[in-house]
Write a protein that holds these residues in place. Structure first.
Motif, short mmCIF file in Angstrom:
data_model
loop_
_atom_site.label_atom_id
_atom_site.label_comp_id
_atom_site.label_asym_id
_atom_site.label_seq_id
_atom_site.Cartn_x
_atom_site.Cartn_y
_atom_site.Cartn_z
N LEU A 220 0.83 -1.20 0.00
CA LEU A 220 0.00 0.00 0.00
C LEU A 220 0.86 1.26 0.00
CD1 LEU A 220 -2.66 -1.10 2.63
CD2 LEU A 220 -2.83 -1.21 0.14
N PRO A 221 0.34 2.35 -0.54
CA PRO A 221 1.10 3.61 -0.53
C PRO A 221 1.21 4.15 0.90
CG PRO A 221 -1.14 3.98 -1.31
CD PRO A 221 -0.97 2.49 -1.20
N THR A 222 2.33 4.82 1.16
CA THR A 222 2.48 5.47 2.47
C THR A 222 1.64 6.74 2.49
OG1 THR A 222 4.35 6.84 1.76
CG2 THR A 222 4.87 4.63 2.60
N ASP A 223 1.44 7.27 3.68
CA ASP A 223 0.66 8.52 3.80
C ASP A 223 1.35 9.65 3.04
OD1 ASP A 223 -1.12 7.15 5.38
OD2 ASP A 223 -0.18 7.76 7.27
N GLU A 224 2.68 9.67 3.10
CA GLU A 224 3.43 10.71 2.39
C GLU A 224 3.23 10.60 0.88
OE1 GLU A 224 4.61 8.70 4.69
OE2 GLU A 224 4.92 10.09 6.38
#
Length: 392
Positions: A220-224
């Motif tokens: 999954l993509p990081t929050d950043e």
């Protein structure tokens, strides 16, 4: 004998006399079933269980259409039907499904393609599905129609197969331990039940391991990364769609069927409307600060067709996926939803509450998302736990 359009008065008198004699025999035998003529057709009348769409709870006197002509040959068939139904009523095994008519035909009188069409008609007309016709049509198009089309193709190409054999062949043409295998089994189980087919093995046993240990882990993509990609989307309306999905973990189509009015009152909750796949539910922001960062109070949705009499939830969702590709978003719309789910685990939100906000069961939530916590996520959780201990 070819079906006749009219019956002469003399013929009516003769056939009615035979019906009276036959009904007397049925009465003496305590069958509880009578034959009657209505115009040029024969019906049965008996105390039968409520029809599937009836609000009644107890058996009551009803007519059962046989589709048989009011002739001597038709009367012989009607007598056999009367005896069969009487036996079913005694054994408590009578099932309306065998006697319902679609387009004036009973299922037993239809060819296989007509039976599939009748199944679709029955599926879309179920009272519980008429409440949300758009969602029902989407479910049919995405979860039923593809596998029924495949089944029809297999049955046509291999006419020597029985329907049950064709169903098994269709299931085994899907990938084992996959979502498609599970959906195929669900769709064809419903068809078998509709056709009153006796299956040697419950189709659910062919699901394999999908949904358990075979669930694929996503990167999954990081929050950043999520914030950085939002900044690259040039269209403000589609930036709003992206930001809402990231902040609230919505399904693709749900973005277009929400009440956002609470945001103008500085609340962090939005309401998903009842026209969506899983009905009305409220969702809170994770992170709340993303409401400001993504300009969700000011933003507005892009103009697309959302009238569910003219489109489907699936089509609306596909527009979102297409826009993500157009703007070269390096992950899928659903990855934003999944990242939101994992984020709530880190925040300590209970699975019951998170599942309610996502519009699915607790079992699905724990089975799916707890397996997606990567080593990076675990490290963050450990550091957060240690930080709380040190502050204490």
């Amino acid at each position: 004998m070819a079906e006749i359009d009219v019956i002469s008065a003399k013929a009516c008198e003769a056939i009615d006399g035979r019906i009276a004699q036959l009904n007397q025999r049925l009465k003496v035998a305590q069958m509880g079933v009578q034959i009657e003529r209505r115009g040029i057709k024969l019906n049965l009348r008996a105390t039968l269980p409520p029809r599937p769409d009836s609000l009644r709870l107890r058996p009551y006197q009803q007519r059962l259409s046989l589709g048989l002509p009011a002739t001597n040959a038709g009367l012989k068939q009607a007598e056999q039907e009367a005896k069969i139904i009487a036996a079913q009523l005694i054994q408590n095994s009578f099932d309306w499904q065998s006697y319902l008519t679609f387009g004036g035909k009973r299922l037993s009188q239809m060819n296989f393609l007509e039976q599939l069409q009748a199944f679709e008609q029955d599926f879309l007309a179920q009272p519980n599905r008429l409440i949300k016709p758009g969602s029902t049509k989407t479910t049919w198009n995405s979860a039923y129609a593809p596998y029924l089309k495949k089944l029809a193709a297999i049955a046509e190409a291999q006419p020597h197969l029985t329907i049950v054999e064709a169903i098994h062949k269709t299931i085994h043409s899907t990938e084992i331990n996959s979502r498609s295998r599970q959906v195929c089994c669900t769709a064809l189980s419903a068809l078998a039940e509709f056709l009153n087919l006796k299956l040697p093995t419950e189709l659910k046993t062919f699901w394999g391991g999908y949904g358990n240990s075979q669930t694929k882990v996503r990167q999954l993509p990081t929050d950043e990364e999520i914030v950085a990609v939002w900044q690259t989307i040039p269209n403000p309306a589609w930036r709003f769609v992206y930001g809402v999905m990231a902040t609230y973990g919505l399904r693709n189509h749900e973005v277009f069927f929400c009440d956002y009015s609470a945001l103008s009152r500085d609340e962090t909750m939005i309401q998903v409307l009842p026209t969506t796949k899983t009905g009305s539910h409220e969702v809170w922001a994770f992170y709340p600060e993303w409401i400001e960062e993504f300009d969700l109070k000011k933003g507005g949705l892009p103009t697309i067709e959302t009238d569910l009499t003219k489109t489907t939830l699936q089509t609306v969702g596909q527009r979102v996926t297409a826009q993500f590709r157009r703007y070269s978003v390096p992950f899928s719309p659903y990855d934003l939803r999944h990242a939101w789910a994992v984020r709530t685990i880190h925040f300590g939100l209970s699975d019951t509450v998170a599942a309610r906000m996502m519009g699915h069961s607790v079992a699905v939530h724990t089975r799916t998302y707890h397996q997606w916590i990567s080593r990076r996520d675990q490290q963050q959780a450990v550091e957060a736990a240690l930080s709380r201990r040190n502050k204490g």
